[in-house]
Design a protein around this motif. Structure first.
Motif, mmCIF file in Angstrom:
data_model
loop_
_atom_site.group_PDB
_atom_site.id
_atom_site.type_symbol
_atom_site.label_atom_id
_atom_site.label_comp_id
_atom_site.label_asym_id
_atom_site.label_seq_id
_atom_site.Cartn_x
_atom_site.Cartn_y
_atom_site.Cartn_z
ATOM 1 N N LEU A 177 0.825 -1.215 0.000
ATOM 2 C CA LEU A 177 0.000 0.000 0.000
ATOM 3 C C LEU A 177 0.861 1.269 0.000
ATOM 4 C CD1 LEU A 177 -2.820 -0.985 2.500
ATOM 5 C CD2 LEU A 177 -3.039 -0.596 0.046
ATOM 6 N N ILE A 178 1.862 1.291 0.846
ATOM 7 C CA ILE A 178 2.750 2.463 0.900
ATOM 8 C C ILE A 178 3.469 2.633 -0.433
ATOM 9 C CG2 ILE A 178 4.823 3.411 1.986
ATOM 10 C CD1 ILE A 178 3.865 2.075 4.602
ATOM 11 N N GLY A 179 3.948 1.536 -0.979
ATOM 12 C CA GLY A 179 4.629 1.607 -2.270
ATOM 13 C C GLY A 179 3.709 2.076 -3.373
ATOM 14 N N GLY A 180 2.471 1.604 -3.376
ATOM 15 C CA GLY A 180 1.514 2.043 -4.388
ATOM 16 C C GLY A 180 1.242 3.531 -4.303
ATOM 17 N N ARG A 217 3.264 5.843 -3.015
ATOM 18 C CA ARG A 217 4.475 6.584 -3.412
ATOM 19 C C ARG A 217 4.672 6.571 -4.913
ATOM 20 N NH1 ARG A 217 9.422 6.402 0.521
ATOM 21 N NH2 ARG A 217 10.061 7.782 -1.151
ATOM 22 N N VAL A 218 4.399 5.422 -5.556
ATOM 23 C CA VAL A 218 4.529 5.351 -7.008
ATOM 24 C C VAL A 218 3.480 6.239 -7.666
ATOM 25 C CG1 VAL A 218 4.264 3.814 -9.001
ATOM 26 C CG2 VAL A 218 5.648 3.099 -7.064
ATOM 27 N N TYR A 219 2.271 6.262 -7.131
ATOM 28 C CA TYR A 219 1.214 7.114 -7.677
ATOM 29 C C TYR A 219 1.599 8.588 -7.577
ATOM 30 C CZ TYR A 219 -3.317 9.306 -8.356
ATOM 31 O OH TYR A 219 -4.333 10.093 -8.806
ATOM 32 N N ILE A 220 2.169 8.974 -6.438
ATOM 33 C CA ILE A 220 2.599 10.359 -6.264
ATOM 34 C C ILE A 220 3.700 10.704 -7.272
ATOM 35 C CG2 ILE A 220 3.785 11.932 -4.665
ATOM 36 C CD1 ILE A 220 2.198 10.552 -2.401
ATOM 37 N N LYS A 221 4.642 9.789 -7.470
ATOM 38 C CA LYS A 221 5.702 10.016 -8.455
ATOM 39 C C LYS A 221 5.119 10.132 -9.862
ATOM 40 C CE LYS A 221 10.123 8.420 -7.031
ATOM 41 N NZ LYS A 221 11.271 7.696 -7.505
ATOM 42 N N TRP A 222 4.169 9.295 -10.168
ATOM 43 C CA TRP A 222 3.560 9.287 -11.492
ATOM 44 C C TRP A 222 2.805 10.598 -11.741
ATOM 45 C CZ3 TRP A 222 -1.810 7.638 -12.799
ATOM 46 C CH2 TRP A 222 -2.004 7.526 -14.167
ATOM 47 N N GLN A 223 2.080 11.067 -10.725
ATOM 48 C CA GLN A 223 1.312 12.303 -10.865
ATOM 49 C C GLN A 223 2.212 13.528 -10.986
ATOM 50 O OE1 GLN A 223 -1.960 12.867 -11.325
ATOM 51 N NE2 GLN A 223 -2.170 10.652 -11.466
ATOM 52 N N SER A 224 3.388 13.462 -10.363
ATOM 53 C CA SER A 224 4.302 14.603 -10.446
ATOM 54 C C SER A 224 5.120 14.597 -11.727
ATOM 55 C CB SER A 224 5.222 14.640 -9.224
ATOM 56 O OG SER A 224 6.116 13.550 -9.268
ATOM 57 N N ALA A 235 10.780 2.727 -9.548
ATOM 58 C CA ALA A 235 10.184 2.731 -8.204
ATOM 59 C C ALA A 235 9.108 1.651 -8.091
ATOM 60 C CB ALA A 235 9.603 4.097 -7.888
ATOM 61 N N LEU A 236 8.316 1.504 -9.151
ATOM 62 C CA LEU A 236 7.266 0.482 -9.148
ATOM 63 C C LEU A 236 7.855 -0.908 -9.002
ATOM 64 C CD1 LEU A 236 4.258 -0.297 -9.591
ATOM 65 C CD2 LEU A 236 4.826 -0.460 -12.019
ATOM 66 N N MET A 237 8.912 -1.205 -9.735
ATOM 67 C CA MET A 237 9.532 -2.529 -9.656
ATOM 68 C C MET A 237 10.167 -2.771 -8.285
ATOM 69 S SD MET A 237 8.641 -3.878 -12.373
ATOM 70 C CE MET A 237 9.536 -5.387 -12.356
ATOM 71 N N GLY A 238 10.752 -1.743 -7.703
ATOM 72 C CA GLY A 238 11.354 -1.892 -6.369
ATOM 73 C C GLY A 238 10.315 -2.182 -5.302
ATOM 74 N N TRP A 239 9.230 -1.417 -5.283
ATOM 75 C CA TRP A 239 8.186 -1.622 -4.282
ATOM 76 C C TRP A 239 7.457 -2.936 -4.517
ATOM 77 C CZ3 TRP A 239 7.707 0.671 0.206
ATOM 78 C CH2 TRP A 239 8.278 1.924 0.389
ATOM 79 N N PHE A 240 7.190 -3.258 -5.771
ATOM 80 C CA PHE A 240 6.514 -4.516 -6.091
ATOM 81 C C PHE A 240 7.369 -5.711 -5.690
ATOM 82 C CE2 PHE A 240 5.593 -7.995 -9.077
ATOM 83 C CZ PHE A 240 4.267 -8.227 -8.747
ATOM 84 N N GLY A 241 8.667 -5.616 -5.935
ATOM 85 C CA GLY A 241 9.581 -6.695 -5.544
ATOM 86 C C GLY A 241 9.627 -6.897 -4.041
#
Length: 102
Positions: free
Chosen positions: A59-62, A64-71, A79-85
């Motif tokens: 959840l935290i990774g999702g 953070r990735v969403y915030i990065k994507w929106q910015s 970042a997505l691959m790191g959090w997903f892993g």
């Protein structure tokens, strides 16, 4: 006479050592059985805790990735691959612990 007395003492000593050895083996068998049952009683709570931590990390990774994507950050895929892993690793550890010890 003296040889017979020494033989009797040696035989008595051998019987005492054998008796003590059997008692020690019986106690270690009980200890192993008790340790196994205690470890098995901890498996489910620990596996559930690890899976819950994996869900929180996901959840935290999702977020953070969403915030990065929106910015508009270009590093979103990394970042997505790191959090997903990390999330996948934690969930698989919980499943493997349950399969190995359960």
């Amino acid at each position: 006479m003296k040889k017979t007395n020494t033989l009797q003492k040696g035989l008595l000593l051998a019987v005492l050592i054998a008796n003590a050895t059997l008692k020690l083996l019986a106690q270690s068998s009980q200890g192993i059985t008790q340790a196994t049952s205690e470890v098995q009683s901890y498996v489910d709570p620990v596996a559930n805790l690890i899976i819950a931590i994996g869900a929180v990390v996901g959840l935290i990774g999702g977020i953070r990735v969403y915030i990065k994507w929106q910015s508009g950050d270009q590093d979103t895929q990394k970042a997505l691959m790191g959090w997903f892993g990390a999330c996948l690793f934690l969930i698989l550890v919980g499943v493997v612990i349950r399969a190995f010890f359960g």
